[in-house]
Design a protein around this motif. Sequence first.
Motif, PDB file in Angstrom:
ATOM      1  N   UNK A 105       0.647  -0.797  -0.261  1.00  0.00           N
ATOM      2  CA  UNK A 105      -0.596  -0.180  -0.196  1.00  0.00           C
ATOM      3  C   UNK A 105       1.037   1.208   0.548  1.00  0.00           C
ATOM      4  N   UNK A 106       0.647   2.540  -0.388  1.00  0.00           N
ATOM      5  CA  UNK A 106       1.396   3.549  -0.958  1.00  0.00           C
ATOM      6  C   UNK A 106       0.050   4.738  -0.656  1.00  0.00           C
ATOM      7  N   UNK A 107      -0.479   4.689   0.375  1.00  0.00           N
ATOM      8  CA  UNK A 107      -1.648   6.297   0.420  1.00  0.00           C
ATOM      9  C   UNK A 107      -0.803   7.439   0.933  1.00  0.00           C
ATOM     10  N   UNK A 108       0.203   7.917   0.200  1.00  0.00           N
ATOM     11  CA  UNK A 108       0.650   8.870   0.627  1.00  0.00           C
ATOM     12  C   UNK A 108       0.742   9.847  -1.099  1.00  0.00           C
ATOM     13  N   UNK A 109      -0.411  11.052  -0.738  1.00  0.00           N
ATOM     14  CA  UNK A 109      -0.896  11.613  -2.250  1.00  0.00           C
ATOM     15  C   UNK A 109      -1.375  10.891  -3.598  1.00  0.00           C
ATOM     16  N   UNK A 110      -1.560   9.850  -3.069  1.00  0.00           N
ATOM     17  CA  UNK A 110      -1.811   9.122  -4.441  1.00  0.00           C
ATOM     18  C   UNK A 110      -0.877   8.316  -5.336  1.00  0.00           C
ATOM     19  N   UNK A 111       0.057   7.695  -3.887  1.00  0.00           N
ATOM     20  CA  UNK A 111       1.254   6.926  -4.291  1.00  0.00           C
ATOM     21  C   UNK A 111       2.370   7.582  -4.991  1.00  0.00           C
ATOM     22  N   UNK A 112       2.810   9.092  -5.151  1.00  0.00           N
ATOM     23  CA  UNK A 112       3.395   9.689  -5.212  1.00  0.00           C
ATOM     24  C   UNK A 112       4.706   9.867  -4.741  1.00  0.00           C
ATOM     25  N   UNK A 117       6.600   3.662   0.960  1.00  0.00           N
ATOM     26  CA  UNK A 117       4.699   2.274   0.285  1.00  0.00           C
ATOM     27  C   UNK A 117       5.344   1.369   1.619  1.00  0.00           C
ATOM     28  N   UNK A 118       4.050   0.669   2.119  1.00  0.00           N
ATOM     29  CA  UNK A 118       4.587  -0.202   3.176  1.00  0.00           C
ATOM     30  C   UNK A 118       3.725  -1.383   3.001  1.00  0.00           C
ATOM     31  N   UNK A 119       4.236  -2.147   3.702  1.00  0.00           N
ATOM     32  CA  UNK A 119       4.444  -3.730   3.160  1.00  0.00           C
ATOM     33  C   UNK A 119       2.959  -4.815   4.043  1.00  0.00           C
ATOM     34  N   UNK A 120       1.666  -4.901   3.724  1.00  0.00           N
ATOM     35  CA  UNK A 120       0.850  -5.353   5.065  1.00  0.00           C
ATOM     36  C   UNK A 120       0.600  -6.797   4.257  1.00  0.00           C
ATOM     37  N   UNK A 121       0.547  -7.177   5.468  1.00  0.00           N
ATOM     38  CA  UNK A 121       0.756  -9.127   5.566  1.00  0.00           C
ATOM     39  C   UNK A 121      -0.935  -9.260   6.653  1.00  0.00           C
ATOM     40  N   UNK A 122      -1.977  -9.518   6.143  1.00  0.00           N
ATOM     41  CA  UNK A 122      -2.944 -10.031   6.449  1.00  0.00           C
ATOM     42  C   UNK A 122      -2.979 -11.763   6.875  1.00  0.00           C
ATOM     43  N   UNK A 123      -3.053 -12.167   7.763  1.00  0.00           N
ATOM     44  CA  UNK A 123      -3.542 -13.582   8.838  1.00  0.00           C
ATOM     45  C   UNK A 123      -5.175 -14.247   8.222  1.00  0.00           C
ATOM     46  N   UNK A 124      -4.686 -15.049   7.182  1.00  0.00           N
ATOM     47  CA  UNK A 124      -6.216 -15.502   6.578  1.00  0.00           C
ATOM     48  C   UNK A 124      -6.917 -16.101   7.493  1.00  0.00           C
ATOM     49  N   UNK A 125      -6.172 -16.163   9.054  1.00  0.00           N
ATOM     50  CA  UNK A 125      -7.181 -17.291   9.711  1.00  0.00           C
ATOM     51  C   UNK A 125      -8.045 -15.610  10.935  1.00  0.00           C
ATOM     52  N   UNK A 126      -6.991 -15.440  11.591  1.00  0.00           N
ATOM     53  CA  UNK A 126      -7.577 -14.348  11.720  1.00  0.00           C
ATOM     54  C   UNK A 126      -8.279 -13.287  11.804  1.00  0.00           C
ATOM     55  N   UNK A 127      -7.609 -12.812  10.409  1.00  0.00           N
ATOM     56  CA  UNK A 127      -7.564 -11.344   9.754  1.00  0.00           C
ATOM     57  C   UNK A 127      -6.692 -10.505  10.243  1.00  0.00           C
ATOM     58  N   UNK A 128      -6.100 -10.377  11.449  1.00  0.00           N
ATOM     59  CA  UNK A 128      -5.384  -8.945  11.371  1.00  0.00           C
ATOM     60  C   UNK A 128      -4.277  -8.827  10.534  1.00  0.00           C
TER      61      UNK A 128
END
Length: 180
Positions: A105-112, A117-128
């Motif tokens: 994800x990159x939420x900075x002014x439209x990804x400019x 950049x941020x790596x988001x790792x989501x657990x499929x078991x609990x959703x955290x």
Amino acid sequence: MAKDKPPKTKGVPNKHLHSRSTFLYQAATYLTLHAAALDANEAPDSAQSSGTTGSRHRLALQLASDLQNVSRKGQVRLSSELKRTICKTCNTVLIPGRTATQTIENESKGGKKSWADVLVVMCTLCGSKKRFPIGAQRQEKKSERQPTQAQRSLSEKSAEEPTSIASPMQMTTDQDSTPG
């Protein structure tokens, strides 16, 4: 006469705790991979294999939980790479594509800003979710940093100025008291 001290042993302190934690991590990873592979290959009507898959998954969760407890109780620091692969909420070993999903994800002014950049790792078991910055260089510790040119010039100016500066109130009282 001084007593002879025993020679200091070289190596890792609490080696038994390190070896135990690495075994627990390897076993939890193996069981998680094996259970996920069986889930993908099994037929929907086979009830017998799903019981063993569930027990393997529960055992993998228990081993990861034991890993956390061993490191806490023995005051052994786990490496950051190892901690990033374990879910803090449910103790699942996070394996991309099997038990976790990864997105950037990159939420900075439209990804400019590419360094945001941020790596988001989501657990499929609990959703955290776990978020890790990527692309940005980590700042050095303050003790290891070199002072910048602006900081050096400021420190030089402050060294040149007198240490006691009269306040405006003191200046007016001095002027009033002088004979004139």
